[in-house]
Design a protein around this motif. Structure first.
Motif, PDB file in Angstrom:
ATOM      1  N   ALA A 149      45.232  27.525  54.968  1.00  0.00           N
ATOM      2  CA  ALA A 149      44.600  26.828  53.841  1.00  0.00           C
ATOM      3  C   ALA A 149      45.392  27.128  52.575  1.00  0.00           C
ATOM      4  CB  ALA A 149      43.169  27.287  53.657  1.00  0.00           C
ATOM      5  N   VAL A 150      45.039  26.415  51.527  1.00  0.00           N
ATOM      6  CA  VAL A 150      45.488  26.797  50.189  1.00  0.00           C
ATOM      7  C   VAL A 150      44.434  27.734  49.614  1.00  0.00           C
ATOM      8  CG1 VAL A 150      46.094  26.035  47.876  1.00  0.00           C
ATOM      9  CG2 VAL A 150      46.700  24.615  49.853  1.00  0.00           C
ATOM     10  N   TYR A 151      44.877  28.894  49.166  1.00  0.00           N
ATOM     11  CA  TYR A 151      43.973  29.915  48.633  1.00  0.00           C
ATOM     12  C   TYR A 151      44.028  29.896  47.109  1.00  0.00           C
ATOM     13  CZ  TYR A 151      43.133  31.840  53.248  1.00  0.00           C
ATOM     14  OH  TYR A 151      42.739  32.016  54.560  1.00  0.00           O
ATOM     15  N   TYR A 152      42.848  29.920  46.496  1.00  0.00           N
ATOM     16  CA  TYR A 152      42.732  29.866  45.043  1.00  0.00           C
ATOM     17  C   TYR A 152      41.951  31.079  44.549  1.00  0.00           C
ATOM     18  CZ  TYR A 152      43.664  24.847  45.722  1.00  0.00           C
ATOM     19  OH  TYR A 152      44.211  23.643  46.062  1.00  0.00           O
ATOM     20  N   CYS A 153      42.438  31.709  43.511  1.00  0.00           N
ATOM     21  CA  CYS A 153      41.602  32.722  42.877  1.00  0.00           C
ATOM     22  C   CYS A 153      40.804  32.067  41.764  1.00  0.00           C
ATOM     23  CB  CYS A 153      42.417  33.903  42.357  1.00  0.00           C
ATOM     24  SG  CYS A 153      43.313  33.616  40.846  1.00  0.00           S
ATOM     25  N   SER A 154      39.703  32.691  41.435  1.00  0.00           N
ATOM     26  CA  SER A 154      38.812  32.153  40.424  1.00  0.00           C
ATOM     27  C   SER A 154      38.169  33.285  39.654  1.00  0.00           C
ATOM     28  CB  SER A 154      37.733  31.288  41.079  1.00  0.00           C
ATOM     29  OG  SER A 154      36.931  30.663  40.111  1.00  0.00           O
ATOM     30  N   MET A 155      37.773  32.987  38.436  1.00  0.00           N
ATOM     31  CA  MET A 155      37.179  33.990  37.570  1.00  0.00           C
ATOM     32  C   MET A 155      35.957  33.387  36.877  1.00  0.00           C
ATOM     33  SD  MET A 155      39.115  36.292  34.681  1.00  0.00           S
ATOM     34  CE  MET A 155      39.376  34.971  33.512  1.00  0.00           C
ATOM     35  N   THR A 156      34.957  34.221  36.659  1.00  0.00           N
ATOM     36  CA  THR A 156      33.744  33.722  36.007  1.00  0.00           C
ATOM     37  C   THR A 156      33.898  33.675  34.492  1.00  0.00           C
ATOM     38  OG1 THR A 156      32.841  35.966  35.941  1.00  0.00           O
ATOM     39  CG2 THR A 156      32.224  34.584  37.808  1.00  0.00           C
ATOM     40  N   ASN A 157      33.091  32.813  33.884  1.00  0.00           N
ATOM     41  CA  ASN A 157      33.003  32.792  32.429  1.00  0.00           C
ATOM     42  C   ASN A 157      31.853  33.682  31.987  1.00  0.00           C
ATOM     43  OD1 ASN A 157      30.762  31.322  33.127  1.00  0.00           O
ATOM     44  ND2 ASN A 157      31.366  29.457  32.049  1.00  0.00           N
ATOM     45  N   ALA A 158      31.501  33.597  30.716  1.00  0.00           N
ATOM     46  CA  ALA A 158      30.435  34.452  30.209  1.00  0.00           C
ATOM     47  C   ALA A 158      29.094  34.136  30.863  1.00  0.00           C
ATOM     48  CB  ALA A 158      30.337  34.307  28.696  1.00  0.00           C
ATOM     49  N   GLY A 159      28.980  32.919  31.386  1.00  0.00           N
ATOM     50  CA  GLY A 159      27.758  32.539  32.063  1.00  0.00           C
ATOM     51  C   GLY A 159      27.749  32.836  33.544  1.00  0.00           C
ATOM     52  N   ALA A 160      28.745  33.616  34.005  1.00  0.00           N
ATOM     53  CA  ALA A 160      28.833  34.040  35.404  1.00  0.00           C
ATOM     54  C   ALA A 160      29.070  32.896  36.368  1.00  0.00           C
ATOM     55  CB  ALA A 160      27.591  34.841  35.802  1.00  0.00           C
ATOM     56  N   ARG A 161      29.685  31.852  35.901  1.00  0.00           N
ATOM     57  CA  ARG A 161      30.041  30.740  36.772  1.00  0.00           C
ATOM     58  C   ARG A 161      31.554  30.748  36.972  1.00  0.00           C
ATOM     59  NH1 ARG A 161      27.591  25.139  35.000  1.00  0.00           N
ATOM     60  NH2 ARG A 161      28.387  24.683  37.093  1.00  0.00           N
ATOM     61  N   TYR A 162      31.988  30.415  38.189  1.00  0.00           N
ATOM     62  CA  TYR A 162      33.422  30.354  38.490  1.00  0.00           C
ATOM     63  C   TYR A 162      33.987  29.055  37.925  1.00  0.00           C
ATOM     64  CZ  TYR A 162      32.974  34.433  41.446  1.00  0.00           C
ATOM     65  OH  TYR A 162      32.752  35.703  41.894  1.00  0.00           O
ATOM     66  N   VAL A 163      34.597  29.181  36.750  1.00  0.00           N
ATOM     67  CA  VAL A 163      35.107  27.984  36.077  1.00  0.00           C
ATOM     68  C   VAL A 163      36.611  28.021  35.860  1.00  0.00           C
ATOM     69  CG1 VAL A 163      32.909  27.552  34.913  1.00  0.00           C
ATOM     70  CG2 VAL A 163      34.663  28.964  33.786  1.00  0.00           C
ATOM     71  N   TYR A 164      37.206  29.194  36.024  1.00  0.00           N
ATOM     72  CA  TYR A 164      38.651  29.325  35.853  1.00  0.00           C
ATOM     73  C   TYR A 164      39.300  29.430  37.230  1.00  0.00           C
ATOM     74  CZ  TYR A 164      37.070  30.600  31.171  1.00  0.00           C
ATOM     75  OH  TYR A 164      36.459  30.602  29.957  1.00  0.00           O
ATOM     76  N   TRP A 165      40.417  28.672  37.413  1.00  0.00           N
ATOM     77  CA  TRP A 165      41.048  28.587  38.730  1.00  0.00           C
ATOM     78  C   TRP A 165      42.549  28.775  38.627  1.00  0.00           C
ATOM     79  CZ3 TRP A 165      38.009  28.187  43.007  1.00  0.00           C
ATOM     80  CH2 TRP A 165      36.676  27.808  42.789  1.00  0.00           C
ATOM     81  N   GLY A 166      43.102  29.425  39.643  1.00  0.00           N
ATOM     82  CA  GLY A 166      44.542  29.483  39.783  1.00  0.00           C
ATOM     83  C   GLY A 166      45.065  28.182  40.366  1.00  0.00           C
ATOM     84  N   GLN A 167      46.388  28.106  40.487  1.00  0.00           N
ATOM     85  CA  GLN A 167      47.013  26.871  40.970  1.00  0.00           C
ATOM     86  C   GLN A 167      47.010  26.782  42.493  1.00  0.00           C
ATOM     87  OE1 GLN A 167      48.636  29.578  40.285  1.00  0.00           O
ATOM     88  NE2 GLN A 167      50.397  29.748  41.678  1.00  0.00           N
ATOM     89  N   GLY A 168      46.707  27.898  43.148  1.00  0.00           N
ATOM     90  CA  GLY A 168      46.663  27.914  44.602  1.00  0.00           C
ATOM     91  C   GLY A 168      47.968  28.392  45.211  1.00  0.00           C
ATOM     92  N   THR A 169      47.825  29.037  46.373  1.00  0.00           N
ATOM     93  CA  THR A 169      48.993  29.485  47.127  1.00  0.00           C
ATOM     94  C   THR A 169      48.749  29.188  48.599  1.00  0.00           C
ATOM     95  OG1 THR A 169      50.477  31.365  47.537  1.00  0.00           O
ATOM     96  CG2 THR A 169      48.137  31.883  47.332  1.00  0.00           C
ATOM     97  N   GLN A 170      49.745  28.615  49.254  1.00  0.00           N
ATOM     98  CA  GLN A 170      49.596  28.153  50.636  1.00  0.00           C
ATOM     99  C   GLN A 170      49.733  29.313  51.625  1.00  0.00           C
ATOM    100  OE1 GLN A 170      49.093  24.833  51.958  1.00  0.00           O
ATOM    101  NE2 GLN A 170      48.782  26.016  53.835  1.00  0.00           N
ATOM    102  N   VAL A 171      48.785  29.386  52.529  1.00  0.00           N
ATOM    103  CA  VAL A 171      48.854  30.330  53.649  1.00  0.00           C
ATOM    104  C   VAL A 171      48.854  29.525  54.939  1.00  0.00           C
ATOM    105  CG1 VAL A 171      47.622  32.142  54.900  1.00  0.00           C
ATOM    106  CG2 VAL A 171      47.727  32.204  52.403  1.00  0.00           C
ATOM    107  N   THR A 172      49.860  29.746  55.753  1.00  0.00           N
ATOM    108  CA  THR A 172      49.981  29.037  57.027  1.00  0.00           C
ATOM    109  C   THR A 172      50.117  30.057  58.147  1.00  0.00           C
ATOM    110  OG1 THR A 172      51.080  27.175  55.940  1.00  0.00           O
ATOM    111  CG2 THR A 172      51.285  27.334  58.334  1.00  0.00           C
ATOM    112  N   VAL A 173      49.228  29.962  59.129  1.00  0.00           N
ATOM    113  CA  VAL A 173      49.246  30.879  60.267  1.00  0.00           C
ATOM    114  C   VAL A 173      49.491  30.060  61.522  1.00  0.00           C
ATOM    115  CG1 VAL A 173      48.014  32.675  61.506  1.00  0.00           C
ATOM    116  CG2 VAL A 173      47.563  32.315  59.061  1.00  0.00           C
ATOM    117  N   SER A 174      50.539  30.389  62.228  1.00  0.00           N
ATOM    118  CA  SER A 174      50.888  29.649  63.433  1.00  0.00           C
ATOM    119  C   SER A 174      50.576  30.471  64.680  1.00  0.00           C
ATOM    120  CB  SER A 174      52.358  29.267  63.405  1.00  0.00           C
ATOM    121  OG  SER A 174      53.170  30.410  63.260  1.00  0.00           O
ATOM    122  N   SER A 175      50.220  29.756  65.731  1.00  0.00           N
ATOM    123  CA  SER A 175      49.865  30.434  66.990  1.00  0.00           C
ATOM    124  C   SER A 175      51.074  30.624  67.877  1.00  0.00           C
ATOM    125  CB  SER A 175      48.803  29.621  67.717  1.00  0.00           C
ATOM    126  OG  SER A 175      49.275  28.315  67.956  1.00  0.00           O
TER     127      SER A 175
END
Length: 118
Positions: free
Chosen positions: A92-118
């Motif tokens: 998946a693409v993994y995104y980090c996020s951070m809460t604002n003063a209201g404790a809601r996740y409103v800030y997002w990173g640009q994402g980083t791709q993780v690929t797992v092959s079998s």
């Protein structure tokens, strides 16, 4: 202006490990909860793990419990996601996020791709 920069993704084999990092700027990270979400192709974004502002409380989605560990270094304004025992379904693409003063996740990173092959 809050900025989150995700890094550390890549391609690994089934059972491999990766460590994601998220560097924050523009807001005092130590005052915010932070989390990782992921989005696989054709699926909605889903919660993966979160950590409280102090680091004393963490939460994980069931599918990653025992394999992933979230941590933070407030001195470096950085949150990490250590991923061990990776499976193809973790791809998946993994995104980090951070809460604002209201404790809601409103800030997002640009994402980083993780690929797992079998």
């Amino acid at each position: 202006q809050v900025q989150l920069v995700d890094s550390g993704g890549g391609s690994v084999q089934d059972g491999g490990s990766l460590r994601l990092s998220c560097a924050a700027s523009g807001r005092t990270v130590s005052a915010s909860s932070m989390a990782w979400f992921r989005q696989a192709p054709g699926k909605e974004r889903e919660f993966v793990a979160s950590i409280s502002w102090s680091g004393g409380s963490t939460s994980y989605t069931d599918s990653v419990k025992g394999r992933f560990t979230i941590s933070r270094d407030n001195a470096k304004n950085t949150v990490y996601l250590q991923m061990n025992g990776l499976k193809p379904e973790d791809t998946a693409v993994y995104y980090c996020s951070m809460t604002n003063a209201g404790a809601r996740y409103v800030y997002w990173g640009q994402g980083t791709q993780v690929t797992v092959s079998s």
